[in-house]
Design a protein around this motif. Structure first.
Motif, short mmCIF file in Angstrom:
data_model
loop_
_atom_site.label_atom_id
_atom_site.label_comp_id
_atom_site.label_asym_id
_atom_site.label_seq_id
_atom_site.Cartn_x
_atom_site.Cartn_y
_atom_site.Cartn_z
N MET A 22 0.72 -1.27 -0.06
CA MET A 22 -0.08 -0.01 0.01
C MET A 22 0.71 1.40 -0.19
N ALA A 23 0.48 2.29 -0.68
CA ALA A 23 1.31 3.50 -0.82
C ALA A 23 1.25 4.05 0.55
N TYR A 24 2.27 4.94 0.84
CA TYR A 24 2.42 5.68 1.85
C TYR A 24 1.44 6.76 2.24
N GLN A 25 0.83 6.74 3.35
CA GLN A 25 -0.12 7.67 3.95
C GLN A 25 0.47 8.43 4.80
N ALA A 26 0.09 9.91 4.62
CA ALA A 26 0.63 11.01 5.69
C ALA A 26 0.16 10.78 6.94
N LEU A 27 0.75 11.27 7.94
CA LEU A 27 0.34 10.78 9.48
C LEU A 27 -0.86 11.19 9.87
N TYR A 28 -1.25 12.58 9.22
CA TYR A 28 -2.66 13.11 9.51
C TYR A 28 -3.68 12.29 9.22
N ARG A 29 -3.41 11.67 8.01
CA ARG A 29 -4.58 10.43 7.56
C ARG A 29 -4.53 9.35 8.14
N VAL A 30 -3.32 8.74 8.68
CA VAL A 30 -3.28 7.50 9.43
C VAL A 30 -3.73 7.52 10.67
N TRP A 31 -3.58 8.99 11.34
CA TRP A 31 -4.02 8.95 12.74
C TRP A 31 -4.98 9.83 12.93
N ARG A 32 -6.02 10.05 11.85
CA ARG A 32 -7.16 10.75 12.08
C ARG A 32 -8.04 9.94 13.19
N SER A 33 -8.84 10.72 14.01
CA SER A 33 -9.57 10.43 15.13
C SER A 33 -10.60 9.61 14.56
N GLN A 34 -11.00 8.46 15.18
CA GLN A 34 -11.92 7.41 14.64
C GLN A 34 -13.00 7.44 15.66
N ARG A 35 -12.62 8.05 16.96
CA ARG A 35 -13.78 7.74 18.06
C ARG A 35 -13.74 9.08 18.71
N PHE A 36 -14.67 9.75 19.44
CA PHE A 36 -14.84 10.98 20.36
C PHE A 36 -13.76 11.04 21.04
N ASP A 37 -13.36 9.95 21.85
CA ASP A 37 -12.15 10.25 22.70
C ASP A 37 -10.79 10.53 22.09
N ASP A 38 -10.73 10.07 20.95
CA ASP A 38 -9.54 10.14 20.35
C ASP A 38 -9.30 11.69 19.82
N VAL A 39 -10.52 12.55 19.60
CA VAL A 39 -10.27 14.08 19.39
C VAL A 39 -9.59 14.63 20.47
N VAL A 40 -8.51 15.45 20.14
CA VAL A 40 -7.81 16.14 21.21
C VAL A 40 -8.23 17.42 21.44
N GLY A 41 -8.35 18.10 22.75
CA GLY A 41 -8.54 19.31 23.26
C GLY A 41 -9.98 19.79 22.89
N GLN A 42 -10.96 18.96 22.71
CA GLN A 42 -12.41 19.43 22.43
C GLN A 42 -13.32 18.68 23.22
N LYS A 43 -13.24 18.60 24.34
CA LYS A 43 -13.86 17.69 25.42
C LYS A 43 -15.25 18.16 25.58
N ALA A 44 -15.42 19.71 25.62
CA ALA A 44 -16.81 19.99 25.69
C ALA A 44 -17.77 19.54 24.40
N VAL A 45 -17.19 19.81 23.25
CA VAL A 45 -17.62 19.32 21.89
C VAL A 45 -18.27 17.99 21.97
N THR A 46 -17.15 17.11 22.35
CA THR A 46 -17.26 15.70 21.91
C THR A 46 -18.32 15.21 23.04
N GLN A 47 -18.27 15.51 24.29
CA GLN A 47 -19.06 15.10 25.17
C GLN A 47 -20.48 15.38 24.96
N THR A 48 -20.86 16.60 24.44
CA THR A 48 -22.23 17.01 24.01
C THR A 48 -22.66 16.13 22.98
N LEU A 49 -21.95 15.74 22.08
CA LEU A 49 -22.45 15.05 20.99
C LEU A 49 -22.55 13.68 21.31
N LYS A 50 -21.51 13.14 22.29
CA LYS A 50 -21.87 11.77 22.65
C LYS A 50 -23.46 11.67 23.70
N ASN A 51 -23.64 12.87 24.29
CA ASN A 51 -24.86 12.66 25.05
C ASN A 51 -25.85 12.63 24.12
#
Length: 622
Positions: free
Chosen positions: A1-30
């Protein structure tokens, strides 16, 4: 497979993976847990802060059959299809390249149909502020009457460009810049997972250079990994990010402290020749001065940098007075602001360097100081003498003001009175050229309904402008409005002049009003508040004369009104019918001409007609 940039490989896949946006992610989870899914969301914030990632996670969470604690499972076919961008019920659109009416109408037409596989059909529109006016209008109808299984997620970095009518129909979530510490910790986690050795301070420099954007930080980390030969070091990161090394800053600030402007300018030339960017250079120097100050006052706060602080840095921190550091920080901050609006940053940097290498500001000794030195005593005496002179000047100025006021009120034919009235006339002369003809043209068709329509949407209109233009319009008053014109007044003549010189402002007002009021795109006229009464009275006088001439029953009457010696030749039956234009009362033009206890508008018009035509006036009720 071709090389992928880090920002694509490590893109957040869960709300808990989103860094620094606790207020937003918690509201969406609720919202997912409580099954309170709105039909439209607006995600705003700087680039690289997780807006689009959160939108895709939310789309998975509301459609995942195995959702747990508000999070998608990322294991089922639905989650995998959405992650891969293959799920036909979750459509991601780039508004920058699909910003026309036809594209949005195609979307809204498809939105009428129920989802085929997912529970919700989700449209993620990125950079939504790029949509045209017509496209926003096409989208508005769907947002007003959405389908039950339809969800719109709009993402933008410039929410002020989105019409208020769109914003008011969405749930807005503001993504903030990610803290430097959080970015550095996330970079360290990724480096540990991919087995890349690093220096902790190097990751901190990357996090600072990213300015709150995780995507920018991952891109720079990608570059540093490719550049480094094994371990990611400070030197590698400085080269990749264009930041200054401590050795460069030690030399530059050392020359400035020694007041050696020549050596400091030579050091600046070497820094710029090495490819350092002006804005990043100033940012690094500000952080360096801040570190010097912290090392003096609270060295424990720099514990994480202790291994990278050079001997020259520590030597400077022991020599430079705090007052001089305060002055340097202020000067660098001012230069940083100025350099944003120029095409010649080198000139500003050279000027700032000369100032930094100049003598430090002399401290002002406090009056009444207990220091008994001869220089301090002399300074105190000088300050006392200056204060005494200032008090004397203030008293003389007050006397001159009182004398000038008294002289201005003595008689009407005196020399002082003549100069006073002349000065007052000169003072009232306006530097701003009043657009009298344009104002009169608006007033001829002005109606109260148009004024009310504009006032009702004025708040929404202001939201469509950037901070600078919004500041110009925030204190304006809507004086008159007609089908094709609008008169706005400004408290200050200077602000009015500035608004009139902004060639795009009037056009933007017209275009944005056409969004908020269907078919209404008036030509806007700007006037100072101080000129409104004069303009209105002049228009009333002009309109009164025109109406009276139109309703003259005999030509002899017009001649008598203009020439007093012919009045006797006019028959007694001749009269003038004076009638105000129909739109005067509706547009509010009669407001404020007299005090509330004065006669009604009709009586005032009759009085004006009587002044113009004397005994020849007859009032006709119709």
């Amino acid at each position: 497979m071709a090389y992928q940039a880090l920002y694509r490989v490590w893109r957040s896949q869960r709300f808990d993976d989103v860094v620094g946006q606790k207020a937003v992610t918690q509201t969406l989870k609720n919202a997912v847990l409580q099954n309170q899914i709105s039909h439209a969301y607006l995600f705003t914030g700087p680039r690289g802060t997780g807006k689009t990632s959160a939108a895709k996670i939310f789309a998975k969470a509301i459609n995942c059959p195995n959702s747990h604690d508000g999070e998608p499972c990322n294991e089922c076919e639905m989650c995998k299809a959405i992650t891969a961008g293959a799920q036909e019920d979750v459509i991601e659109i780039d508004a920058a390249s699909n910003n026309g009416v036809d594209e949005i109408r195609f979307i809204t037409d498809r939105a009428k149909y129920s989802p085929t596989q997912a529970k919700y059909k989700v449209y993620i529109i990125d950079e939504v502020h790029m949509l045209s006016t017509g496209a926003f209008n096409a989208l508005l109808k769907t947002l007003e009457e959405p389908q039950e299984s339809l969800v719109f997620i709009l993402a933008t970095t410039e929410p002020h460009k989105i019409p208020a009518t769109i914003i008011s129909r969405t749930q807005r979530f503001d993504f903030k810049r990610i803290d430097t510490k959080d970015i550095a910790e996330h970079l360290a986690y990724i480096c540990d997972r991919i087995d890349v050795p690093y220096e902790a301070q190097a990751l901190t420099v990357i996090a600072q250079a990213a300015e709150g954007g995780m995507r920018d930080a991952l891109s720079m980390l990608d570059q540093a990994i490719s550049f480094a030969e094994g371990t990611i070091t400070m030197k590698d990161v400085m080269a990749v990010t264009g930041s200054l090394t401590y050795e460069m800053m030690d030399r530059f600030m050392g020359d400035c402290f020694a007041q050696d402007a020549t050596a400091a300018l030579e050091a600046l030339d070497e820094i710029l020749a090495s490819g350092k960017e002006a804005r990043r250079l100033l940012e690094n120097l500000l952080v360096y001065c801040r570190d010097l100050l912290l090392y003096q006052k609270a060295p424990n706060l720099l514990a994480e940098k202790s291994g990278y602080l050079t001997a020259a840095f520590k030597d400077l921190a022991g020599k430079i007075p705090s007052a001089q550091l305060f002055n340097w920080i202020k000067l660098l901050n001012e230069t940083q602001n100025e350099i944003r609006f120029t095409n010649s940053p080198t000139i500003y940097l050279e000027v700032a360097t000369v100032k930094l290498a100049g003598p430090p500001p002399a401290p002002i000794a406090a009056v009444g100081s207990t220091d008994s030195g001869p220089a301090t005593a002399a300074d105190n005496q000088l300050v006392l003498e200056l204060q005494h002179q200032v008090r004397q000047l203030a008293e003389e100025l007050q006397q001159l003001k009182q004398g000038g006021t008294a002289a201005g009120t003595n008689g009407s034919g005196g020399h002082n009175s003549h100069h006073s009235s002349k000065d007052k006339a000169a003072a009232t002369n306006s530097k701003y050229r009043l657009p009298k003809d344009k104002v009169y043209k608006v007033l001829e068709q002005a109606t109260k309904d148009d004024v009310v329509k504009v006032r009702n949407v004025w708040g929404d209109l202001l939201m469509m402008f950037n901070a600078l233009r919004k500041g110009l319009l925030v204190n304006t008053q809507i004086k008159a409005a007609g089908p094709r014109g609008l008169v706005l007044s400004f408290e200050s003549e200077m602000v009015c002049q500035k608004a009139s010189e902004d060639e795009e402002l009037a056009l933007m007002i017209s275009n944005n009003l056409s969004r908020l009021i269907d078919g209404y795109a008036p030509d806007t006229v700007f006037i100072p508040e101080s000129a409104w009464l004069e303009l209105r009275q002049g228009f009333l006088n002009q309109s009164g004369s025109q109406n009276s001439s139109e309703h003259t029953e005999q030509s002899a009457v017009s001649q008598a009104a203009g020439f007093g010696e012919q009045t006797a030749a006019v028959p007694q039956e001749a009269s003038v019918a004076f009638k105000a234009p129909e739109n005067w009362a509706d547009s509010g033009l009669m407001d404020g001409l007299t005090d509330p206890s004065a006669a009604a508008p009709e009586d005032r018009l009759v009085t004006k007609a009587d002044e113009l035509f004397g005994d020849l006036t007859t009032v006709i009720d119709d």
